[in-house]
Design a protein around this motif. Structure first.
Motif, PDB file in Angstrom:
ATOM      1  N   TYR A 291     -36.711 -55.390  26.898  1.00 50.57           N
ATOM      2  CA  TYR A 291     -36.728 -56.860  26.506  1.00 50.57           C
ATOM      3  C   TYR A 291     -37.902 -57.258  25.950  1.00 50.57           C
ATOM      4  O   TYR A 291     -38.890 -57.425  26.541  1.00 50.57           O
ATOM      5  N   VAL A 292     -37.906 -57.726  24.540  1.00 48.14           N
ATOM      6  CA  VAL A 292     -39.084 -57.917  24.053  1.00 48.14           C
ATOM      7  C   VAL A 292     -38.856 -59.342  23.473  1.00 48.14           C
ATOM      8  O   VAL A 292     -37.902 -59.743  22.627  1.00 48.14           O
ATOM      9  N   THR A 293     -39.985 -60.209  23.661  1.00 42.95           N
ATOM     10  CA  THR A 293     -39.915 -61.536  22.952  1.00 42.95           C
ATOM     11  C   THR A 293     -41.229 -61.633  21.966  1.00 42.95           C
ATOM     12  O   THR A 293     -42.344 -61.097  22.413  1.00 42.95           O
ATOM     13  N   VAL A 294     -40.936 -62.052  20.629  1.00 46.48           N
ATOM     14  CA  VAL A 294     -41.747 -62.129  19.858  1.00 46.48           C
ATOM     15  C   VAL A 294     -42.225 -63.507  19.428  1.00 46.48           C
ATOM     16  O   VAL A 294     -41.351 -64.085  19.236  1.00 46.48           O
ATOM     17  N   ILE A 295     -43.579 -64.146  19.773  1.00 49.32           N
ATOM     18  CA  ILE A 295     -43.969 -65.509  19.367  1.00 49.32           C
ATOM     19  C   ILE A 295     -44.285 -65.493  17.818  1.00 49.32           C
ATOM     20  O   ILE A 295     -45.037 -64.712  17.487  1.00 49.32           O
ATOM     21  N   THR A 296     -43.904 -66.744  17.463  1.00 49.24           N
ATOM     22  CA  THR A 296     -44.151 -66.818  15.819  1.00 49.24           C
ATOM     23  C   THR A 296     -44.258 -68.350  15.739  1.00 49.24           C
ATOM     24  O   THR A 296     -43.391 -69.203  16.508  1.00 49.24           O
ATOM     25  N   SER A 297     -45.129 -68.665  14.978  1.00 47.34           N
ATOM     26  CA  SER A 297     -45.335 -70.281  14.597  1.00 47.34           C
ATOM     27  C   SER A 297     -44.337 -70.532  13.396  1.00 47.34           C
ATOM     28  O   SER A 297     -44.000 -71.685  13.259  1.00 47.34           O
ATOM     29  N   LYS A 298     -43.602 -69.630  12.843  1.00 44.10           N
ATOM     30  CA  LYS A 298     -42.634 -70.066  11.772  1.00 44.10           C
ATOM     31  C   LYS A 298     -41.240 -69.771  12.083  1.00 44.10           C
ATOM     32  O   LYS A 298     -40.755 -68.581  12.517  1.00 44.10           O
ATOM     33  N   LYS A 299     -40.543 -70.798  12.195  1.00 45.46           N
ATOM     34  CA  LYS A 299     -38.974 -70.330  12.403  1.00 45.46           C
ATOM     35  C   LYS A 299     -38.251 -69.891  11.345  1.00 45.46           C
ATOM     36  O   LYS A 299     -37.352 -69.123  11.974  1.00 45.46           O
ATOM     37  N   GLU A 300     -38.754 -69.605  10.339  1.00 43.69           N
ATOM     38  CA  GLU A 300     -38.132 -68.838   9.363  1.00 43.69           C
ATOM     39  C   GLU A 300     -38.023 -67.116   9.579  1.00 43.69           C
ATOM     40  O   GLU A 300     -37.643 -66.494   8.912  1.00 43.69           O
ATOM     41  N   ASN A 301     -39.120 -66.934  10.565  1.00 45.16           N
ATOM     42  CA  ASN A 301     -39.132 -65.559  10.847  1.00 45.16           C
ATOM     43  C   ASN A 301     -38.391 -65.247  11.882  1.00 45.16           C
ATOM     44  O   ASN A 301     -38.110 -63.938  12.297  1.00 45.16           O
TER      45      ASN A 301
END
Length: 294
Positions: free
Chosen positions: A26-36
């Motif tokens: 189970y992987v969660t990826v942090i991004t600062s951009k909602k469009e990603n």
């Protein structure tokens, strides 16, 4: 296993997330951009949209994770770049402590032994130190060499001036491809067999600037392409002239000076990895040529 990956869908974080998902995690990826979000979900991972400058967000996202992969995203408008990098390291440490995460793979850099004099890498040294305050957390600091991809910034110089160079290059230094960094990160996070706080260097090749010029020049049909060693002032003014903010230009110039003196790679050469990565300069030269002729 539950993993949290910082770095959004970058050149290292994306293949890392793909590999961990493929292995059934189970992987969660942090991004600062909602469009990603859509691209992250297409990998089979969950997107967590927020800022690494927000400790509460990081703590919430890290909670329940068996391991996290940390990296400091670039911020070229920082007033004090080293301090920004250090503060992100402190944010990670604070969130990891409260969340109770026990394994961390942290992306640092060759030169990470230098507390000063290495530009942004001295910021990464401070970030390493911040994480190392976590005495009950197992941490693997990855210290990759100079990215081959950094050489792509020279395409314009070659096209307009017929030269390549920097304020370093006379002494050999290590280089690496992001694919080889990702492979090591995948290995470390998949196995989680490290204990305490340790360092792992990652490199694919070791060259001087003159050898780089010869290899890249041959790949683009300019076998006599010269590597020019600039003064620090020439390097600084060139970076500012290319549009970089003065703070960033100063830090890159400082890093180049550390490479020129040999100090940047000193600890690497004292602790060479037993096996170098698969991708050599000659392999990257094909990528360079494709970018040059595009």
């Amino acid at each position: 296993m539950k993993y949290v990956i910082t770095g959004s869908i970058g050149n290292i974080s994306k293949p890392l997330a793909q590999a961990l998902v493929k292995a059934g995690n189970y992987v969660t990826v942090i991004t600062s951009k909602k469009e990603n979000t859509a691209a992250i979900e297409a990998l089979g991972a969950t997107a967590a949209v927020g800022s690494v400058e927000d400790v509460d967000f990081l703590t919430k996202t890290f909670t329940g994770a068996d391991a996290v992969y940390t990296m400091v995203p670039p911020k070229y408008d920082a007033a004090d770049w080293k301090s920004y990098i250090e503060n992100i390291g402190k944010n990670y440490a604070a969130a990891i402590k409260v969340a109770g995460v026990k394994y961390v793979v942290n992306l640092s850099s060759v030169g990470g032994h230098m507390n000063t004099g290495a530009g942004p890498v001295s910021g990464l040294h401070r970030a390493e130190n911040a994480l190392n305050t976590l005495t009950d957390v197992n941490i693997k600091h990855l210290r990759p060499a100079y990215f081959y991809a950094n050489l792509l910034a020279n395409v314009g110089m070659i096209k307009h001036m017929g030269i390549i160079g920097g304020n370093f290059g006379e002494k050999p230094f290590a280089l690496v491809h992001t694919a080889d960094i990702a492979a090591v990160a995948i290995e470390e996070l998949s196995n989680l067999n490290f204990t305490g706080h340790s360092i792992r260097y990652i490199a694919g090749d070791e060259k001087t600037g003159f050898e780089i010029a010869k290899t890249l020049g041959s790949a683009i049909g300019q076998p006599d392409l010269p590597w020019i060693v600039f003064t620090d002032e020439q390097s600084l003014q060139g970076a500012i002239g290319a549009g970089l903010p003065e703070e960033v230009a100063k830090n890159y110039t400082e890093m180049g000076a550390a490479m020129a003196s040999g100090e940047m790679n000193a600890d690497y050469f004292n602790n060479r990895p037993a096996t170098l990565g698969k991708i050599k300069l000659e392999d990257f030269a094909k990528e360079f040529a494709a970018a040059f002729h595009s």
